[in-house]
Design an enzyme around this catalytic site. Structure first.
Site, PDB file in Angstrom:
ATOM      1  N   ASP A 149      51.675  38.968  39.305  1.00  0.00           N
ATOM      2  CA  ASP A 149      50.427  39.599  38.879  1.00  0.00           C
ATOM      3  C   ASP A 149      50.317  40.934  39.617  1.00  0.00           C
ATOM      4  O   ASP A 149      50.133  40.964  40.839  1.00  0.00           O
ATOM      5  CB  ASP A 149      49.247  38.677  39.225  1.00  0.00           C
ATOM      6  N   TRP A 191      42.770  34.548  42.864  1.00  0.00           N
ATOM      7  CA  TRP A 191      41.716  35.065  41.973  1.00  0.00           C
ATOM      8  C   TRP A 191      41.071  33.889  41.232  1.00  0.00           C
ATOM      9  O   TRP A 191      41.778  33.003  40.746  1.00  0.00           O
ATOM     10  CB  TRP A 191      42.357  36.048  40.992  1.00  0.00           C
ATOM     11  N   ALA A 249      48.142  43.937  39.630  1.00  0.00           N
ATOM     12  CA  ALA A 249      46.866  44.430  39.092  1.00  0.00           C
ATOM     13  C   ALA A 249      46.305  45.611  39.876  1.00  0.00           C
ATOM     14  O   ALA A 249      45.334  46.219  39.430  1.00  0.00           O
ATOM     15  CB  ALA A 249      45.840  43.294  39.078  1.00  0.00           C
ATOM     16  N   LYS A 289      42.384  49.004  36.980  1.00  0.00           N
ATOM     17  CA  LYS A 289      41.902  49.473  38.287  1.00  0.00           C
ATOM     18  C   LYS A 289      42.501  50.834  38.632  1.00  0.00           C
ATOM     19  O   LYS A 289      41.804  51.731  39.081  1.00  0.00           O
ATOM     20  CB  LYS A 289      42.266  48.490  39.396  1.00  0.00           C
TER      21      LYS A 289
HETATM   22  C1  LMR Z   1      37.697  40.712  40.170  1.00  0.00           C
HETATM   23  O1  LMR Z   1      38.488  39.909  40.683  1.00  0.00           O
HETATM   24  O2  LMR Z   1      36.575  40.929  40.622  1.00  0.00           O
HETATM   25  C2  LMR Z   1      38.133  41.495  38.953  1.00  0.00           C
HETATM   26  O3  LMR Z   1      39.466  41.246  38.675  1.00  0.00           O
HETATM   27  C3  LMR Z   1      37.235  41.265  37.805  1.00  0.00           C
HETATM   28  C4  LMR Z   1      37.431  39.922  37.175  1.00  0.00           C
HETATM   29  O4  LMR Z   1      37.752  39.886  35.990  1.00  0.00           O
HETATM   30  O5  LMR Z   1      37.260  38.899  37.839  1.00  0.00           O
END
Ligand code: LMR
Length: 394
Positions: free
Chosen positions: A206, A125, A208, A241
């Site tokens: 993590d 991420w 999520a 989410k």
């Molecule tokens: C994403 O990866 O698009 C989401 O988790 C939103 C973010 O905060 O980046």
């Protein structure tokens, strides 16, 4: 110090996209960018179960007095029991979304780790690394990409951990790997637990996207070896989410030290970090989750909504995977992934052309949010991809 030294900065790659999509006036724009669920009409609806819980809260909540830096203890307890099976000697506190949980975890690790080092597999991420660095950690990377197989080699992180100094931490995503959708398999989770025990490493998990991968229970199952065997553990949890509560910022950090005394010490530090950062989390979203999880009727309604969302995304994945190769992209490879995301091997120029010429928005990395596709736009997306890729090849 002069503010003149503060040079302009580029927008965040994900949050910048939200603005770009919103300000694009073109009809039929296709938003495959930021990671929020969209239904078949392209909407990100408030769950019915959430609306009902909100109505209940409006009627019954009798005070808005402060709760303290740990937030809503009832929420944390119910979530821990539902999501992780309860027990395991875990403590928990409410956080400002999963990002807030990661930040608290990062600051805790920066206080506690001898070398302040965390191992991270790439790609990941886009906010993981900046966030953990800002929390005071030093980042060590391992490249997980495996171009020959077009997939991820989570083993590369494992290999690095086998050599890592005792007392380091490592980050792993539990389900719906962001940005690729390719998760570690069960044997790898056992191996992560083995290496954490053998080398006294601290996993930061993590979590999520629970419920948007294989199933609500199924998505937490892989981390059982960590829960059962690794003494020191942190789990950053997001309800944004799976309850569709994004802007309410609902998260939790679960933590465990080597013994009860250490776990209590972790709590003291986490509460202190929260207090000097934002004092305490806001209440509403966590109260909604607590209300849903505490009411069998609301809980089963919410699970049905979550299941419908998961099934829709899985159907899109299967549909795309069946299409094989289009515009030089092997969509068949997507079949191995889970959750909202897939990473397309596109050049920056192709991503830019998709946006400029076809109003198709992907993350700058080529990450695609599958939930942005539906029966009305899927063919248009594939045709646009084919067109820009032909142009790149020409
Ligand atoms: C994403 O990866 O698009 C989401 O988790 C939103 C973010 O905060 O980046």
């Amino acid at each position: 110090m002069s503010f003149e030294n503060l040079l302009p900065r580029p927008p965040d790659p994900m949050l910048g996209l939200i603005q770009q999509v919103a300000s694009d006036p073109r009809e039929g724009k296709i938003d495959l960018g930021v990671g929020v669920y969209q239904d078949a009409e392209g909407r990100t609806p408030v769950f019915d179960s959430v609306q009902q819980a909100e109505a209940t809260l409006c009627r019954t909540q009798s005070t808005k007095a402060y709760l303290g830096a740990g937030g809503d203890a009832g929420y944390v307890e119910r979530l821990g029991a539902e999501a992780l099976g309860g027990g395991h000697g875990l403590g928990g506190l409410q956080t400002i979304g999963g990002t807030g949980a990661l930040r608290l975890a990062g600051e805790l690790l920066a206080r506690g780790l001898p070398d302040r080092r965390i191992w991270i597999g790439q790609p990941t991420w886009s906010n993981h690394e900046p966030l953990l660095r800002a929390a005071g950690l030093r980042i060590a990377h391992r490249d997980l990409t495996d171009p020959s197989r077009g997939t991820l080699r989570h083993e590369a992180l494992l290999d690095a951990l086998r050599e890592a100094p005792a007392g380091d931490a490592f980050l792993v995503q539990a389900v719906g790997h962001n940005p690729t959708g390719i998760d570690p398999d069960p044997a790898l989770w056992e191996a992560f637990a083995d290496v954490a025990v053998a080398r006294r490493l601290v996993p930061l998990v993590d979590l999520a996207y629970q419920g948007l991968g294989a199933g609500w229970r199924e998505d937490a199952a892989p981390i059982a070896p960590l829960l059962e065997r690794v003494p020191q553990l942190l789990i950053a949890y997001s309800c944004d989410k799976n309850f569709g509560l994004y802007r309410e910022r609902v998260g939790a950090l679960f933590y465990r030290g080597a013994n009860a005394e250490e776990t209590a010490g972790l709590r003291d530090h986490l509460l202190a970090i929260a207090r000097v950062s934002y004092s305490m989390p806001s209440d509403h979203g966590a109260a909604v989750v607590r209300t849903i999880l505490g009411d069998p009727r609301l809980r089963s309604g919410w699970l049905a909504e979550l299941t419908a969302a998961r099934d829709r995304v899985a159907r899109i994945r299967t549909t795309l995977a069946r299409r094989g190769r289009i515009g030089g992209v092997d969509f068949a490879a997507l079949g191995a992934g889970r959750g909202l995301f897939a990473q397309l091997p596109l050049s920056a120029a192709a991503i830019q052309r998709l946006q400029a010429q076809h109003a198709v928005y992907l993350a700058p990395s080529g990450r695609m949010n599958l939930a942005g596709l539906n029966d009305r736009n899927l063919e248009r997306f594939l045709a646009a991809l084919d067109a820009v890729q032909r142009r790149s090849a020409a």
